[in-house]
Each structure stands twice: as structure tokens, then as C-alpha cells.
Design an enzyme around this catalytic site. Structure first.
Site, PDB file in Angstrom:
ATOM      1  N   TYR A 109     -10.994  -5.132 -39.948  1.00 22.02           N
ATOM      2  CA  TYR A 109      -9.723  -4.792 -40.419  1.00 22.02           C
ATOM      3  C   TYR A 109      -9.614  -5.827 -41.642  1.00 22.02           C
ATOM      4  O   TYR A 109      -9.656  -7.027 -41.407  1.00 22.02           O
ATOM      5  CB  TYR A 109      -8.682  -4.929 -39.373  1.00 22.02           C
ATOM      6  CG  TYR A 109      -7.356  -4.724 -39.813  1.00 22.02           C
ATOM      7  CD1 TYR A 109      -6.735  -3.505 -39.986  1.00 22.02           C
ATOM      8  CD2 TYR A 109      -6.548  -5.681 -40.515  1.00 22.02           C
ATOM      9  CE1 TYR A 109      -5.376  -3.345 -40.600  1.00 22.02           C
ATOM     10  CE2 TYR A 109      -5.439  -5.344 -41.107  1.00 22.02           C
ATOM     11  CZ  TYR A 109      -4.763  -4.323 -41.042  1.00 22.02           C
ATOM     12  OH  TYR A 109      -3.551  -4.195 -41.408  1.00 22.02           O
ATOM     13  N   GLU A 197      -4.580  -1.400 -46.822  1.00 26.12           N
ATOM     14  CA  GLU A 197      -5.321  -1.489 -45.634  1.00 26.12           C
ATOM     15  C   GLU A 197      -6.559  -0.877 -45.461  1.00 26.12           C
ATOM     16  O   GLU A 197      -6.653   0.265 -46.049  1.00 26.12           O
ATOM     17  CB  GLU A 197      -4.234  -1.199 -44.613  1.00 26.12           C
ATOM     18  CG  GLU A 197      -4.697  -1.159 -43.245  1.00 26.12           C
ATOM     19  CD  GLU A 197      -3.594  -0.478 -42.513  1.00 26.12           C
ATOM     20  OE1 GLU A 197      -2.714  -1.320 -41.956  1.00 26.12           O
ATOM     21  OE2 GLU A 197      -3.814   0.606 -41.810  1.00 26.12           O
TER      22      GLU A 197
END
Ligand code: GDP
Ligand code: MN
Length: 410
Positions: A109, A197
Site C-alpha cells: 500500500y 493512493e
């Protein structure tokens, strides 16, 4: 402003972030055609909606042949996907993204956000990608790595490498991952993003590093200088009321109550919503008509507020500093006549040219309820609402209505 995954991937790829080959498609036949063009033996078909959590909601399909590609596309297009982020009404799938499927070894992530505390861009990374970041932050906060960027020099390569080592990447993978992180940072900075993101940033079975999902949000106030970002806006993904408002330069947020609000100034709009609640009702919207509101803008504000069928009463609250009460009053009268408004209108005007504004309302012959103070206006709006919802003689008049002027016209 939000954009779609395929748009974010295209922007990020321009900054050197590695992404799989892919294409946006609108029909099952296009999906099959693009699958052939992309080549390979496995493809991922992904619903393009402004929401995360698509995987868990069935919006991401892996296909092993053209027949499966066609079937997955046919199934997804026109379907309403309900994810953790869409609310129960879900979002309609109108376009798909098809890309080469890659065998995933690890899901990482990477997130870039603006940290208001430090007034800096902050890069967050964790080796536990694939999941929602909120869940990781709640359940295993110690697994989150954070790097704060010094704006004068921007993100440095050593900072990206630090994150890569922390993510457990090996020497062969660090250069690709560093390029991805630095590229995401430059995209964030150069495009006036407020959020980037990449989840997952995947390590493939053959050791490559690829962004498999991408999400970007942008600062609305910077869109004027980013025309190539602004044109990515997809109005069909937005609350139709808010999309309409932005066309008139009105700041509108739709809510669930019954008292429509037309206010100038964001702070006064917030205070108006608070005092409506205090008086025992719920606001239908936040609306800031801004300074220098012309009669046309006021008319647009009325159309917007009244397009919501829940609205039973309209409260106009203007504190005219830059504005002029007489313009607002003209706008209110004009809108009431032109749009044949039948809901009760409570108006509280204060500031520049207030006497003239009140005179225009009073002389209009329309049943506009005037009020002296914010509290008075809220009380009168809620009273009008209760007269309607609890029966009795509500001041719902057809035009022209009798003059019912409440409150002292000074
Ligand atoms: P989200 O659920 O809306 O965040 O959508 P994602 O694009 O992140 O997809 C959800 C999951 O689908 C990912 O975490 C992956 O596990 C899987 N996925 C996405 N793309 C691929 C791919 O190319 N290959 C494989 N094997 N899985 C993928
Ligand atoms: Mn994702």
C-alpha cells in the site's frame, strides 16, 4: 474532485509509475477486442465507479479466455455496485477497465495525503496492502510507515528507498518501486492532488513492481489551472444537485432535511444549519451563494434548492457585506414569480441596503415572511414547516399571494 481508476493510472504512468497495459471499454464487444489487443492469456475486468472496495463487491473479475471476458463485461455493465463506500443505493457501472492480469506475489500500500497538522505532504506505506487503509490503521497501526516531505526540496530518492526497504523489497525491486513512489509524489505535487493512493502496489510472481489500482483526488480550487485534470470530471458520478450547483459557481451540499437554505458565506451557511437544528428541524442543504450574488444567481439557487422534493420551506439568510440586500431581494421576488414558487419563504436580510431590500420584499405582494435575526428566521421557518407537516393553515399560497409580513420591517 474524484476521477476514475483508469484516468488516475494514465496520469500516474505519465510520471513514470509502472502500470499494466489496459484500456477503458463501454461494451462487451469492445472488451473482447481490447483483450486481443492487450494480448496474453489472462485479463482483469474492473468496474469504473468512483469508489473503492470494488473487489469485495464483485466489481473486479479475472478472465481466462475471450468468452469469459465477454460474459464478465456483459454482467458488470449496467449493474449497480454496492460497496462499503457507495452507500446502500450503490453506483451504476457505465464503463469498464480491462488490463493484463498479473500473477501477484505481494500486495503493498502506498498513499499520499496532505497532513494538515504538519502542513506537509505525507507518504504512507505498509506491506499489508489490498485492504482498506482505515482497517490497517485501526487494527495494526504499527505496520504503517510515514514519511513527511519538505516542500522546499520535494521528496528525495533516499526517502522513497527507506520506504522500499521497510516494505521488504529486494535489491532488484527497489529501483522500480522507488520510481513508482517518486512518480506518485510528483503527480501529487504537479497536478494539485489532495490524495493519491496505490493499493495494491503489487510485486508480481516474476519480481516486477506494478500499480494495480490507483485513486486520485484533486483540489477543486486549483482546477482552474489544471484544465487537463478538470476535463476528467465525470458528472454522472456526482450528486446531480451538486453537479448542477457547480455549473453556477454555487457551493452546494445536499442533505436530508426539509428546510432549504440560501445563504451567503460558508460560515453563515453553517450557522444557519445549526440554528435550524436548534429550532427543531433539519436543513435540506448547505448552500453558499457567495459574494456579489446577482438576481440570476439567486434564481439559480432557488431552482437548485427547490429541485429537491423534500424541501417544504426555504430560508434565505443574507448578511450583505459585499452583497447588496436590494439585489438579493430582487432575486428572491423574481425567482418567486418566475418559478411560481409555492413553498413558504422566510427571508432575513441584514447589512448593505437592508431598508431597500425589505421594501422590495414588502412591496412585492408576495407572501414572503421576513425575519429580524437568525434565531427569529429559524423559528419562523420551523413554524412554517410544522404548519405544513402537522396540518393547519399553512401559508402555501399560489401566486400572487396575500401579503403576510411577519416581523418588523425597519
Ligand atoms: P478495489 O477493491 O476497488 O480497491 O479494487 P482493486 O483494483 O484494488 O482490486 C481488488 C483486488 O483485485 C486487488 O487487491 C487484487 O487482489 C485483485 N486484482 C486486481 N488486479 C489484478 C491483477 O491484475 N491480477 C490479479 N491476480 N489480481 C488482481
Ligand atoms: Mn484497491
Amino acid at each position: 474532485m474524484d476521477i476514475h481508476e483508469y484516468q488516475a493510472k494514465e496520469l500516474l504512468a505519465n510520471f513514470g509509475v509502472p502500470v499494466p497495459r489496459g484500456n477503458v471499454v463501454y461494451t462487451p464487444d469492445q472488451a473482447v477486442y481490447c483483450a486481443r489487443e492487450i494480448g496474453g492469456t489472462r485479463w482483469v475486468i474492473k468496474a469504473q465507479i468512483h469508489s473503492g472496495g470494488r473487489g469485495l463487491a464483485g466489481g473486479v473479475r479475472i478472465c481466462a479466455d475471450e468468452h469469459e471476458v465477454h460474459a464478465a463485461a456483459a454482467d458488470l455493465l449496467g449493474r449497480t455496485l454496492v460497496t462499503k463506500q457507495t452507500g446502500p443505493q450503490g453506483k451504476l457501472v457505465q464503463r469498464l477497465y480491462i488490463e493484463a492480469a498479473v500473477p501477484i506475489a505481494r500486495e503493498l500500500y502506498i498513499g499520499l495525503v496532505l497532513d494538515r497538522g504538519s502542513e506537509r505532504v505525507c507518504v504512507v506505506a505498509t506491506a499489508e496492502g489490498g485492504m482498506e487503509i482505515e482497517e490497517i490503521a485501526a487494527s495494526r497501526p504499527e505496520s504503517l510507515m510515514r514519511v513527511t516531505i519538505e516542500p522546499a526540496v520535494g521528496m528525495q530518492a533516499f526517502q522513497a528507498r527507506d520506504l522500499c526497504f521497510g516494505l521488504g523489497l529486494n535489491a532488484a525491486q527497489v529501483p522500480d518501486a522507488t520510481r513508482a513512489i517518486l512518480g506518485a509524489y510528483r503527480a501529487f505535487r504537479d497536478l494539485d492532488a489532495t490524495m493519491v493512493e496505490i493499493n495494491p502496489l503489487a510485486v508480481t510472481a516474476d519480481g516486477r513492481v506494478l500499480a494495480l489500482d490507483a485513486k486520485m483526488q484533486f483540489d477543486d480550487n486549483a482546477l482552474f489551472r489544471r484544465p487537463n485534470v478538470r476535463e476528467l470530471r465525470d458528472y454522472t458520478e456526482e450528486d446531480p444537485r451538486e453537479a448542477e450547483a457547480s455549473k453556477y459557481g454555487l457551493n452546494y451540499v445536499g442533505l436530508d432535511g426539509e428546510i432549504g437554505c440560501i445563504v451567503n458565506g460558508a460560515g453563515l451557511a453553517m450557522a444557519t444549519m445549526d440554528i435550524i437544528k436548534l429550532a427543531g428541524a433539519e436543513p435540506a442543504n448547505f448552500l453558499d451563494v457567495g459574494g456579489g450574488a446577482s438576481p440570476e444567481r439567486v434564481a439559480a439557487a432557488f431552482r437548485l434548492v427547490l429541485a429537491d422534493p423534500r424541501v417544504k420551506v426555504v430560508l434565505v439568510n443574507i448578511f450583505a457585506g459585499i452583497n447588496r440586500c436590494d439585489w438579493i431581494a430582487q432575486g428572491v421576488v423574481q425567482a418567486t414569480r418566475d418559478q411560481q414558487i409555492t413553498v413558504p419563504i422566510v427571508a432575513r436580510l441584514a447589512g448593505t441596503n437592508v431598508e431597500e431590500g425589505r421594501r422590495i420584499l414588502n412591496d412585492s405582494g408576495l407572501a414572503i415572511i421576513t425575519a429580524d435575526s437568525l434565531a427569529d428566521a429559524a423559528r419562523k421557518a420551523v413554524d412554517a414547516l410544522h404548519r405544513i407537516t402537522r396540518g393547519g393553515n399553512a401559508p402555501v399560497a399560489t401566486t400572487p399571494r396575500p401579503v403576510v409580513t411577519v416581523g418588523a420591517a425597519r
